[in-house]
Scaffold this active site. Structure first.
Site, mmCIF file in Angstrom:
data_model
loop_
_atom_site.group_PDB
_atom_site.id
_atom_site.type_symbol
_atom_site.label_atom_id
_atom_site.label_comp_id
_atom_site.label_asym_id
_atom_site.label_seq_id
_atom_site.Cartn_x
_atom_site.Cartn_y
_atom_site.Cartn_z
ATOM 1 C CB CYS A 59 -0.941 0.007 1.201
ATOM 2 S SG CYS A 59 -1.987 -1.437 1.249
ATOM 3 C CG HIS B 73 -3.293 3.264 2.239
ATOM 4 N ND1 HIS B 73 -3.888 2.889 1.058
ATOM 5 C CD2 HIS B 73 -3.256 2.144 3.017
ATOM 6 C CE1 HIS B 73 -4.182 1.601 1.115
ATOM 7 N NE2 HIS B 73 -3.812 1.125 2.295
ATOM 8 C CG ASN C 36 -6.691 -1.200 1.321
ATOM 9 O OD1 ASN C 36 -6.025 -0.636 0.467
ATOM 10 N ND2 ASN C 36 -6.154 -1.770 2.392
HETATM 11 O O1 UT7 Z 1 -3.733 -1.441 3.581
HETATM 12 C C1 UT7 Z 1 -2.863 -1.573 4.650
HETATM 13 C C2 UT7 Z 1 -3.048 -2.842 5.355
HETATM 14 N N1 UT7 Z 1 -4.350 -3.132 5.846
HETATM 15 C C3 UT7 Z 1 -4.891 -2.516 6.897
HETATM 16 O O2 UT7 Z 1 -4.369 -1.528 7.356
HETATM 17 C C4 UT7 Z 1 -6.099 -3.112 7.554
HETATM 18 C C5 UT7 Z 1 -5.894 -3.134 9.040
HETATM 19 N N2 UT7 Z 1 -6.925 -3.825 9.819
HETATM 20 C C6 UT7 Z 1 -8.218 -3.455 9.847
HETATM 21 O O3 UT7 Z 1 -8.644 -2.574 9.123
HETATM 22 C C7 UT7 Z 1 -9.127 -4.143 10.844
HETATM 23 O O4 UT7 Z 1 -8.353 -4.852 11.749
HETATM 24 C C8 UT7 Z 1 -10.171 -5.099 10.190
HETATM 25 C C9 UT7 Z 1 -11.204 -4.291 9.450
HETATM 26 C C10 UT7 Z 1 -9.478 -6.045 9.235
HETATM 27 C C11 UT7 Z 1 -10.878 -5.898 11.254
HETATM 28 O O5 UT7 Z 1 -11.487 -5.039 12.211
HETATM 29 P P1 UT7 Z 1 -11.342 -5.334 13.766
HETATM 30 O O6 UT7 Z 1 -12.134 -4.335 14.477
HETATM 31 O O7 UT7 Z 1 -9.868 -5.399 14.045
HETATM 32 O O8 UT7 Z 1 -12.045 -6.715 13.902
HETATM 33 P P2 UT7 Z 1 -11.422 -8.109 14.403
HETATM 34 O O9 UT7 Z 1 -10.458 -8.629 13.387
HETATM 35 O O10 UT7 Z 1 -10.948 -7.933 15.805
HETATM 36 O O11 UT7 Z 1 -12.696 -9.016 14.408
HETATM 37 C C12 UT7 Z 1 -13.778 -8.780 15.269
HETATM 38 C C13 UT7 Z 1 -14.829 -9.826 15.026
HETATM 39 C C14 UT7 Z 1 -14.294 -11.257 14.963
HETATM 40 O O12 UT7 Z 1 -15.245 -12.088 15.548
HETATM 41 P P3 UT7 Z 1 -15.029 -12.646 17.044
HETATM 42 O O13 UT7 Z 1 -13.759 -13.417 16.987
HETATM 43 O O14 UT7 Z 1 -14.941 -11.425 17.903
HETATM 44 O O15 UT7 Z 1 -16.247 -13.471 17.277
HETATM 45 C C15 UT7 Z 1 -14.227 -11.542 13.498
HETATM 46 O O16 UT7 Z 1 -14.360 -12.909 13.203
HETATM 47 O O17 UT7 Z 1 -15.432 -9.590 13.737
HETATM 48 C C16 UT7 Z 1 -15.406 -10.793 12.974
HETATM 49 N N3 UT7 Z 1 -15.311 -10.443 11.573
HETATM 50 C C17 UT7 Z 1 -16.382 -10.193 10.820
HETATM 51 N N4 UT7 Z 1 -17.695 -10.190 11.067
HETATM 52 C C18 UT7 Z 1 -18.517 -9.874 10.071
HETATM 53 C C19 UT7 Z 1 -14.190 -10.297 10.846
HETATM 54 N N5 UT7 Z 1 -14.513 -9.955 9.579
HETATM 55 C C20 UT7 Z 1 -15.865 -9.881 9.547
HETATM 56 C C21 UT7 Z 1 -16.788 -9.560 8.533
HETATM 57 N N6 UT7 Z 1 -18.096 -9.570 8.839
HETATM 58 N N7 UT7 Z 1 -16.403 -9.245 7.274
#
Ligand code: UT7
Length: 357
Positions: A114, A254, A284
């Protein structure tokens, strides 16, 4: 030697196919509410079979050249920043250079995930200021939809396809790109990667069976590092430009997650109304996100001549970086040519006309 590198053209290309969160709800176990509240994304563009990374790059690049009134044959360097190139090689930049008719340009790809656009911008600026080239076409382009596991809800809802481009030209004006900073940390590379398809783990029935050709990400870890690293790089680039945060008119970050962008602004104590965000419509797009955002900021009047602009990115690798520039905008009317350029072009046109077929 030129004093500075000036952005004189810009353009972008986004596939017409829009994929909404509602559509994703039918593909994986997710919801519009989750995606919107956790990322800010409402929809993203998905490339058709024809819309390869080079195809989108050519269209974005052509628009940028037209804006700069620069003929393809006068381009001296084409850099494509991408982590989803058409091929491992030849470089996507070579395909773009040929398709555009930039027959005299050097061409290579830059892969810093990115951060690729800022990295390419830093390289082009360095080559212009050193006198190695007079201009460069810098493109950030991605077709990440082809690297996504559409069964993995933790990644497939996040990314989109597109391309953005900028023309950089040598200038003796004091305005232009005022600073660039780049950083990397390969020790955490496995947190965001595509495991197979390279020379370490070439494509095989086994890698395909294991889904190792798809993007995997430890989202939470990446999130935390992204906020801190982007804020640090922003401060560094501003200081290197001899400015303070108060001098910055617009932050174009970004677009990975609206919460990351908010976190960076908060950490910097930067006014949110000066931050440009368009992630809701594109998701993204990795290397393409900053140049697409530049185009949209300009088109909507958010980016005006004389504005001090802060660009900042974080991505796989890990890589991160920032740039500060003063926005000049388009040449009004036809690009003014130096007498030497004018004479050179007249001669070229004659040679072109008398050249045997
Ligand atoms: O481009 C540069 C590199 N990329 C980034 O900078 C992205 C960086 N990361 C993020 O943007 C965020 O960490 C995410 C958007 C990927 C995830 O958000 P989060 O608030 O960190 O969520 P999480 O990974 O802690 O997941 C929370 C919950 C999990 O369920 P449990 O384990 O709490 O029951 C996930 O399984 O949300 C669940 N989950 C979803 N639920 C519905 C993960 N993806 C989804 C989804 N829909 N698409």
């Amino acid at each position: 030697m030129a004093k500075n590198a000036l952005v004189t053209g810009w353009g972008f290309y986004a596939p017409s196919r829009v994929m909404t969160n509602a559509e994703l709800e039918r593909i994986v176990d997710t919801s519009d509410e989750w995606i919107t509240s956790r990322t800010g994304i409402k929809e993203r563009r998905i490339a058709s079979d024809e819309e390869t990374t080079s195809f989108m790059s050519v269209r974005a690049g052509r628009a940028a050249l037209e804006k700069a009134h620069l003929r393809p044959q006068d381009v001296q360097l084409v850099i494509v920043g991408t982590c989803s190139p058409d091929y491992l090689f030849p470089a996507t930049a070579c395909l773009v250079q040929t398709e555009l008719g930039a027959t005299r340009a050097g061409a290579f790809d830059v892969e810093a995930a990115c951060t690729s656009f800022i990295t390419a911008l830093a390289i082009a600026r360095g080559m212009i200021v050193s006198g190695a080239v007079q201009n460069a076409l810098v493109i950030g382009a991605e077709r990440l939809s082809r690297l996504l596991n559409w069964k993995d809800r933790t990644t497939c809802v996040l990314f989109g396809d597109g391309a953005g481009a900028a023309v950089l030209e040598a200038s003796n004006a004091s305005v232009g790109i005022e600073s660039t900073v780049l950083h990397g940390d390969g020790s955490k590379g496995e947190m965001l990667m595509v495991q197979a398809g390279g020379s370490k783990r070439p494509a095989s029935a086994e890698t395909i069976e294991r889904g190792q050709h798809f993007i995997t990400m430890a989202g939470g870890e990446v999130f935390k590092l992204a906020v801190k690293s982007m804020a640090d790089a922003a401060e560094e680039a501003i200081a290197e430009a001899g400015l303070t945060l108060d001098d910055i008119d617009i932050l174009i970050p970004h677009q990975a997650n609206v919460r990351i962008i908010d976190g960076v602004a908060k950490r910097l104590r930067f006014p949110p109304e000066k931050v440009f965000i368009n992630i809701q419509r594109y998701g993204n797009t990795s290397a393409a996100s900053i140049p697409i955002a530049i185009c949209e900021a300009e088109a909507t009047g958010r980016l005006r001549r004389g504005d001090k602009v802060l660009l900042v990115a974080f991505g796989g690798g890990f890589t991160w970086g920032a740039a500060v520039l003063e926005w000049f905008g388009a040449h009004d009317g036809v690009r003014p040519l130096s007498p030497l350029e004018r004479a050179g072009r007249a001669l070229e046109d004659v040679v072109e006309r008398v050249r045997p077929i």
